[in-house]
Design a protein around this motif. Structure first.
Motif, PDB file in Angstrom:
ATOM      1  N   ASP A 532       0.848  -1.185   0.000  1.00  0.00           N
ATOM      2  CA  ASP A 532       0.000   0.000   0.000  1.00  0.00           C
ATOM      3  C   ASP A 532       0.893   1.247   0.000  1.00  0.00           C
ATOM      4  OD1 ASP A 532      -1.720   2.112   0.550  1.00  0.00           O
ATOM      5  OD2 ASP A 532      -2.856   1.025   2.075  1.00  0.00           O
ATOM      6  N   PRO A 533       0.767   2.129  -0.987  1.00  0.00           N
ATOM      7  CA  PRO A 533       1.602   3.344  -1.018  1.00  0.00           C
ATOM      8  C   PRO A 533       1.505   4.176   0.250  1.00  0.00           C
ATOM      9  CG  PRO A 533       0.510   3.036  -3.130  1.00  0.00           C
ATOM     10  CD  PRO A 533      -0.075   2.014  -2.200  1.00  0.00           C
ATOM     11  N   ALA A 534       0.341   4.138   0.917  1.00  0.00           N
ATOM     12  CA  ALA A 534       0.197   4.915   2.152  1.00  0.00           C
ATOM     13  C   ALA A 534       1.134   4.387   3.237  1.00  0.00           C
ATOM     14  CB  ALA A 534      -1.253   4.869   2.631  1.00  0.00           C
ATOM     15  N   LEU A 535       1.363   3.054   3.263  1.00  0.00           N
ATOM     16  CA  LEU A 535       2.284   2.487   4.241  1.00  0.00           C
ATOM     17  C   LEU A 535       3.730   2.848   3.908  1.00  0.00           C
ATOM     18  CD1 LEU A 535       0.720  -1.074   4.733  1.00  0.00           C
ATOM     19  CD2 LEU A 535       0.414   0.977   6.144  1.00  0.00           C
ATOM     20  N   VAL A 536       4.032   2.882   2.619  1.00  0.00           N
ATOM     21  CA  VAL A 536       5.375   3.310   2.205  1.00  0.00           C
ATOM     22  C   VAL A 536       5.597   4.769   2.607  1.00  0.00           C
ATOM     23  CG1 VAL A 536       6.934   3.614   0.251  1.00  0.00           C
ATOM     24  CG2 VAL A 536       5.350   1.671   0.285  1.00  0.00           C
ATOM     25  N   LEU A 537       4.621   5.604   2.367  1.00  0.00           N
ATOM     26  CA  LEU A 537       4.733   7.012   2.752  1.00  0.00           C
ATOM     27  C   LEU A 537       4.929   7.153   4.254  1.00  0.00           C
ATOM     28  CD1 LEU A 537       4.542  10.048   2.100  1.00  0.00           C
ATOM     29  CD2 LEU A 537       2.050   9.842   2.364  1.00  0.00           C
ATOM     30  N   ALA A 550      11.996   4.176  -1.486  1.00  0.00           N
ATOM     31  CA  ALA A 550      10.577   3.994  -1.790  1.00  0.00           C
ATOM     32  C   ALA A 550      10.355   3.860  -3.293  1.00  0.00           C
ATOM     33  CB  ALA A 550       9.767   5.168  -1.236  1.00  0.00           C
ATOM     34  N   ARG A 551      11.058   4.683  -4.073  1.00  0.00           N
ATOM     35  CA  ARG A 551      10.924   4.630  -5.527  1.00  0.00           C
ATOM     36  C   ARG A 551      11.564   3.363  -6.100  1.00  0.00           C
ATOM     37  NH1 ARG A 551      10.877   8.513 -10.021  1.00  0.00           N
ATOM     38  NH2 ARG A 551      10.717  10.213  -8.503  1.00  0.00           N
ATOM     39  N   ALA A 552      12.783   3.056  -5.665  1.00  0.00           N
ATOM     40  CA  ALA A 552      13.532   1.957  -6.271  1.00  0.00           C
ATOM     41  C   ALA A 552      12.982   0.589  -5.890  1.00  0.00           C
ATOM     42  CB  ALA A 552      15.005   2.056  -5.873  1.00  0.00           C
ATOM     43  N   ILE A 558       7.304   9.752  -4.201  1.00  0.00           N
ATOM     44  CA  ILE A 558       6.879  10.683  -3.149  1.00  0.00           C
ATOM     45  C   ILE A 558       7.426  12.065  -3.446  1.00  0.00           C
ATOM     46  CG2 ILE A 558       7.045  11.216  -0.685  1.00  0.00           C
ATOM     47  CD1 ILE A 558       7.171   8.198  -0.173  1.00  0.00           C
ATOM     48  N   ARG A 559       6.524  13.023  -3.511  1.00  0.00           N
ATOM     49  CA  ARG A 559       6.907  14.418  -3.733  1.00  0.00           C
ATOM     50  C   ARG A 559       6.164  15.290  -2.724  1.00  0.00           C
ATOM     51  NH1 ARG A 559       6.203  12.912  -9.445  1.00  0.00           N
ATOM     52  NH2 ARG A 559       8.259  12.726 -10.407  1.00  0.00           N
ATOM     53  N   ASP A 560       6.883  16.209  -2.117  1.00  0.00           N
ATOM     54  CA  ASP A 560       6.273  17.149  -1.169  1.00  0.00           C
ATOM     55  C   ASP A 560       5.505  16.416  -0.067  1.00  0.00           C
ATOM     56  OD1 ASP A 560       7.255  19.324  -2.638  1.00  0.00           O
ATOM     57  OD2 ASP A 560       5.533  19.233  -3.994  1.00  0.00           O
ATOM     58  N   VAL A 563       2.203  11.035  -1.802  1.00  0.00           N
ATOM     59  CA  VAL A 563       2.374  10.068  -2.888  1.00  0.00           C
ATOM     60  C   VAL A 563       1.891  10.684  -4.201  1.00  0.00           C
ATOM     61  CG1 VAL A 563       1.658   7.817  -3.785  1.00  0.00           C
ATOM     62  CG2 VAL A 563       2.116   8.098  -1.336  1.00  0.00           C
ATOM     63  N   ASP A 564       2.741  10.629  -5.227  1.00  0.00           N
ATOM     64  CA  ASP A 564       2.347  11.018  -6.589  1.00  0.00           C
ATOM     65  C   ASP A 564       1.683   9.788  -7.208  1.00  0.00           C
ATOM     66  OD1 ASP A 564       2.231  11.484  -9.351  1.00  0.00           O
ATOM     67  OD2 ASP A 564       3.951  12.852  -9.288  1.00  0.00           O
ATOM     68  N   THR A 565       0.361   9.745  -7.192  1.00  0.00           N
ATOM     69  CA  THR A 565      -0.379   8.540  -7.570  1.00  0.00           C
ATOM     70  C   THR A 565      -0.136   8.156  -9.021  1.00  0.00           C
ATOM     71  OG1 THR A 565      -2.082   9.080  -5.939  1.00  0.00           O
ATOM     72  CG2 THR A 565      -2.648   7.470  -7.647  1.00  0.00           C
ATOM     73  N   ALA A 566      -0.183   9.100  -9.923  1.00  0.00           N
ATOM     74  CA  ALA A 566      -0.019   8.793 -11.349  1.00  0.00           C
ATOM     75  C   ALA A 566       1.380   8.256 -11.636  1.00  0.00           C
ATOM     76  CB  ALA A 566      -0.293  10.040 -12.182  1.00  0.00           C
ATOM     77  N   ALA A 567       2.386   8.903 -11.074  1.00  0.00           N
ATOM     78  CA  ALA A 567       3.765   8.446 -11.300  1.00  0.00           C
ATOM     79  C   ALA A 567       3.999   7.075 -10.665  1.00  0.00           C
ATOM     80  CB  ALA A 567       4.742   9.474 -10.736  1.00  0.00           C
ATOM     81  N   THR A 568       3.383   6.858  -9.531  1.00  0.00           N
ATOM     82  CA  THR A 568       3.532   5.561  -8.860  1.00  0.00           C
ATOM     83  C   THR A 568       2.918   4.442  -9.692  1.00  0.00           C
ATOM     84  OG1 THR A 568       3.608   6.537  -6.654  1.00  0.00           O
ATOM     85  CG2 THR A 568       2.863   4.243  -6.807  1.00  0.00           C
ATOM     86  N   GLU A 569       1.711   4.655 -10.200  1.00  0.00           N
ATOM     87  CA  GLU A 569       1.058   3.621 -11.004  1.00  0.00           C
ATOM     88  C   GLU A 569       1.864   3.307 -12.254  1.00  0.00           C
ATOM     89  OE1 GLU A 569      -2.841   5.113 -11.717  1.00  0.00           O
ATOM     90  OE2 GLU A 569      -3.582   4.631  -9.697  1.00  0.00           O
ATOM     91  N   ALA A 570       2.416   4.320 -12.877  1.00  0.00           N
ATOM     92  CA  ALA A 570       3.223   4.090 -14.087  1.00  0.00           C
ATOM     93  C   ALA A 570       4.502   3.323 -13.769  1.00  0.00           C
ATOM     94  CB  ALA A 570       3.560   5.435 -14.734  1.00  0.00           C
ATOM     95  N   LEU A 571       5.154   3.681 -12.665  1.00  0.00           N
ATOM     96  CA  LEU A 571       6.393   3.008 -12.299  1.00  0.00           C
ATOM     97  C   LEU A 571       6.142   1.558 -11.902  1.00  0.00           C
ATOM     98  CD1 LEU A 571       9.417   3.059 -11.731  1.00  0.00           C
ATOM     99  CD2 LEU A 571       8.927   4.081  -9.485  1.00  0.00           C
ATOM    100  N   ARG A 572       5.044   1.309 -11.209  1.00  0.00           N
ATOM    101  CA  ARG A 572       4.767  -0.046 -10.735  1.00  0.00           C
ATOM    102  C   ARG A 572       4.427  -1.019 -11.858  1.00  0.00           C
ATOM    103  NH1 ARG A 572       1.801  -0.298  -4.821  1.00  0.00           N
ATOM    104  NH2 ARG A 572       3.747   0.014  -3.665  1.00  0.00           N
ATOM    105  N   GLU A 573       4.041  -0.504 -13.007  1.00  0.00           N
ATOM    106  CA  GLU A 573       3.778  -1.379 -14.149  1.00  0.00           C
ATOM    107  C   GLU A 573       5.039  -2.112 -14.582  1.00  0.00           C
ATOM    108  OE1 GLU A 573       0.998  -2.233 -15.687  1.00  0.00           O
ATOM    109  OE2 GLU A 573      -0.143  -1.091 -14.203  1.00  0.00           O
ATOM    110  N   THR A 574       6.195  -1.585 -14.213  1.00  0.00           N
ATOM    111  CA  THR A 574       7.468  -2.196 -14.621  1.00  0.00           C
ATOM    112  C   THR A 574       8.021  -3.171 -13.587  1.00  0.00           C
ATOM    113  OG1 THR A 574       8.853  -0.460 -13.617  1.00  0.00           O
ATOM    114  CG2 THR A 574       8.002  -0.045 -15.840  1.00  0.00           C
TER     115      THR A 574
END
Length: 631
Positions: A532-537, A550-552, A558-560, A563-574
């Motif tokens: 869950d991204p909220a737990l990572v945050l 968190a990113r790697a 995570i910005r400011d 959680v940057d939801t759109a960027a997270t979803e795109a990154l997790r596809e990989t």
């Protein structure tokens, strides 16, 4: 079975046991009882099975024990009211005593002149003599080095204290008065048990009491069978390692779990022979609680209201061949035995991950490091010994929740010692005691974090021992795609001429020397990309994880501080998300098993155990040399 009457008796038995355990806790003398709580008090049937066992204070790992190995030395017709039996001998008690530092007592409870049940208690004595302060060091290799060994005998005869036994106990401990104070606390608790059972029998009658004991234990058995029947029928195998005896070789624990309907069979055939070090324990050739803890803990988790008593063991059979590390023979050293107990637990959890759809948990830190110190008292010149702190590390990530930071679930009953108490009772200063960021097995449910402690000696010289340290080499394994946990690290004088010292045996700290210990941590459960991204945050905001990690690792951007939801979803596809049943052991174990695959270690153990006991150690060393030369 009357369900209402059974519930009433269950609660009454539990209340009696809890009250007595609290008495022992509140009146004990040593840190290991009045702070850490390595003791217990319970009630057992005449046949030896526990029928009432506390869970609010003290040790909980022995609730499935039977004390017949102690009581069978005394014919029932020779017992008298007020007798107290005593022993700390593992070899003559069929594994009731699991190492010599545990002193066990038993008091027969008579009602109207008839033996009705037993009061039982034990305490981990902070020192029983031997080669080192605290009596425990990993490199001791026979029981004679570990201090006093007392065969089953009577400490009290018909209410009259045997002062000769008291003198032997006091004279063979560096802190004899304090150890005796703990035993007096236990005897007070057992007298209370005696009084409460007599009061209960007066109130309800002996027959109702006996039926209540039978029904409560049968109820526990029924609920245990219900849990076992929910497991998948089949046979499952798993192996893990204790990190070496004096030869430096890993010690394999090999577990095979078979589920047949509502019964479970556990077999440790193929495990390594007993070692020339203090990692052994004995199960007395029977279904011992230490061989079944992974399963009994699971039963208690699924059935949280189950009465805690020996009925939980009835649908389970366990076997460890004589001469193995978990069924060691005289004169094996056992002071450091809980490392092997924890690894036995880990292998059974590894089997359960295959028997339970979706699994249950990753591996915990897998150590029970009990820090003790010895020093010379300036005014008197006498040796002093005190337990400082239980030191373990986080538990494994679980199927629905993270692991517990800083403590492993198997030894959660051990309590941390307040820093003020450590600094008052010992010449040590606790410079820090804290969670360590970024040290846990990553996963959908991450492992419990490592803990660090720094101890500084303010005495001219203080000796430190720490039993139970492990996982310097092999990481706690991750499950179902979770990452392995981290290793243990110990450092002398980290701020100056730092030395990585590995396992602490007997370490002498000079004035102002500092010992820093960082524990292993729990493995992760499930692929990190599913966390869950909220737990990572939350971990990032708590400074337990960096934004880069968190990113790697988790694919969470995570910005400011959000959680940057759109960027997270795109990154997790990989990132990989489907691991199935996959265990991650880490590179050290993979390298070891290239030379010593599990099957090869099992075959070697069987060959060595077939040899006469006096030849086994030499045969094992020769076979290992031959294997290395061939490879």
């Amino acid at each position: 079975m009357d369900p209402v009457q059974t519930e009433i008796m269950k609660n009454r038995f539990t209340a009696i046991a809890e009250e007595a355990s609290t008495v022992a806790y509140r009146t004990a003398h040593t840190t290991f009882v009045k702070q850490t709580q390595d003791f217990q008090v319970a009630l057992a049937r005449v046949s030896g099975e526990f029928f009432a066992f506390p869970m609010m204070t003290g040790v909980t790992s022995g609730s499935g024990q039977t004390i017949v190995g102690l009581t069978q030395h005394f014919p029932l017709e020779e017992l008298r009211e007020g007798d107290v039996l005593i022993s700390n001998d593992p070899f003559s008690t069929w594994g009731v005593v699991t190492h010599m530092m545990d002193i066990h007592l038993a008091r027969p409870i008579f009602v109207d002149g008839e033996l009705t049940c037993w009061a039982w208690s034990f305490v981990h004595a902070s020192d029983i003599g031997g080669a080192v302060p605290g009596s425990i060091s990993p490199d001791l290799y026979e029981c004679f080095q570990e201090g006093l060994r007392l065969r089953p005998t009577k400490l009290v005869r018909a209410g009259v204290l045997n002062q000769d036994v008291v003198n032997i106990l006091k004279d063979n401990s560096r802190i004899g008065d304090a150890v005796w104070g703990d035993l007096e606390a236990l005897m007070a608790a057992m007298r209370l048990l005696d009084r409460r059972i007599n009061e209960l029998c007066v109130k309800v009658g002996k027959e109702v009491f006996r039926r209540g004991v039978d029904d409560v234990m049968a109820y526990t058995e029924m609920r245990a069978r219900r849990v076992i029947s929910g497991l998948k029928d089949g046979t499952y195998a798993f192996a893990d390692y204790v990190e070496g005896d004096d030869s430096g070789e890993a010690v394999q624990i090999h577990c095979r779990l078979t589920i047949k309907g509502d019964q479970a069979e556990i077999d440790y055939t193929g495990s390594s022979p007993q070692v020339h070090a203090a990692f052994n324990f004995t199960c007395g050739g029977r279904t011992h609680p230490f061989l079944t803890l992974g399963l009994t803990n699971y039963i208690q988790t699924v059935e949280p209201g189950i009465p805690i008593n020996g009925g939980i063991m009835r649908p389970i059979s366990a076997h460890a061949p004589a001469g193995t590390v978990m069924n060691a023979e005289f004169p094996a050293a056992m002071g450091n035995r809980f490392v092997a107990v924890m690894r036995t637990y880990d292998t059974l959890i590894g089997c359960l991950n295959q028997a339970i759809p979706g699994g249950i948990a990753a591996c915990g830190a897998g150590q029970a490091g009990i820090i003790a110190t010895g020093w010379i008292e300036p005014d008197t010149g006498r040796n002093r010994v005190a337990v400082v702190e239980p030191f373990c590390g986080g538990s494994g990530g679980r199927v629905r929740v993270d692991g517990v930071d800083a403590t492993d679930t198997m030894i959660g009953f051990l309590k941390s010692t307040p820093i003020e108490h450590v600094e008052t009772e010992t010449p040590l200063v606790v410079r820090r005691h804290e969670l360590v960021p970024s040290r846990f097995g990553h996963g959908r449910y991450r492992g419990g974090a490592s803990i660090a402690i720094e101890l500084q000696s303010m005495a001219p010289e203080a000796r430190i021992t720490c039993r139970g340290l492990d996982r310097f080499r092999f990481q706690p394994w991750g499950a179902f795609g979770g990452h392995a946990g981290t290793n243990t690290v110990t450092t002398l004088n980290p701020d100056g001429n730092a030395q990585n010292i590995g396992r602490v045996k007997v370490l002498t700290l000079q004035h102002r020397d500092v010992l820093r210990m960082v524990s292993s941590s729990g493995g992760g459960f499930g692929p990190p990309a599913l966390r869950d991204p909220a737990l990572v945050l939350r971990d990032v905001l708590d400074d337990m994880l960096t934004a880069e990690e968190a990113r790697a690792i988790y694919g969470v951007v995570i910005r400011d501080r959000a959680v940057d939801t759109a960027a997270t979803e795109a990154l997790r596809e990989t990132l990989p998300r489907d691991a199935g049943y996959a265990v991650k052991h880490g590179p050290a174990r993979q390298a070891y098993e290239k030379v010593w695959p599990v099957e090869r270690s099992v075959a070697l153990a069987k060959e060595v155990l077939a040899a006469p006991p006096g030849l086994r150690r030499a045969l094992l060393a020769r076979r290992r040399r031959e294997a290395l030369a061939a490879d």
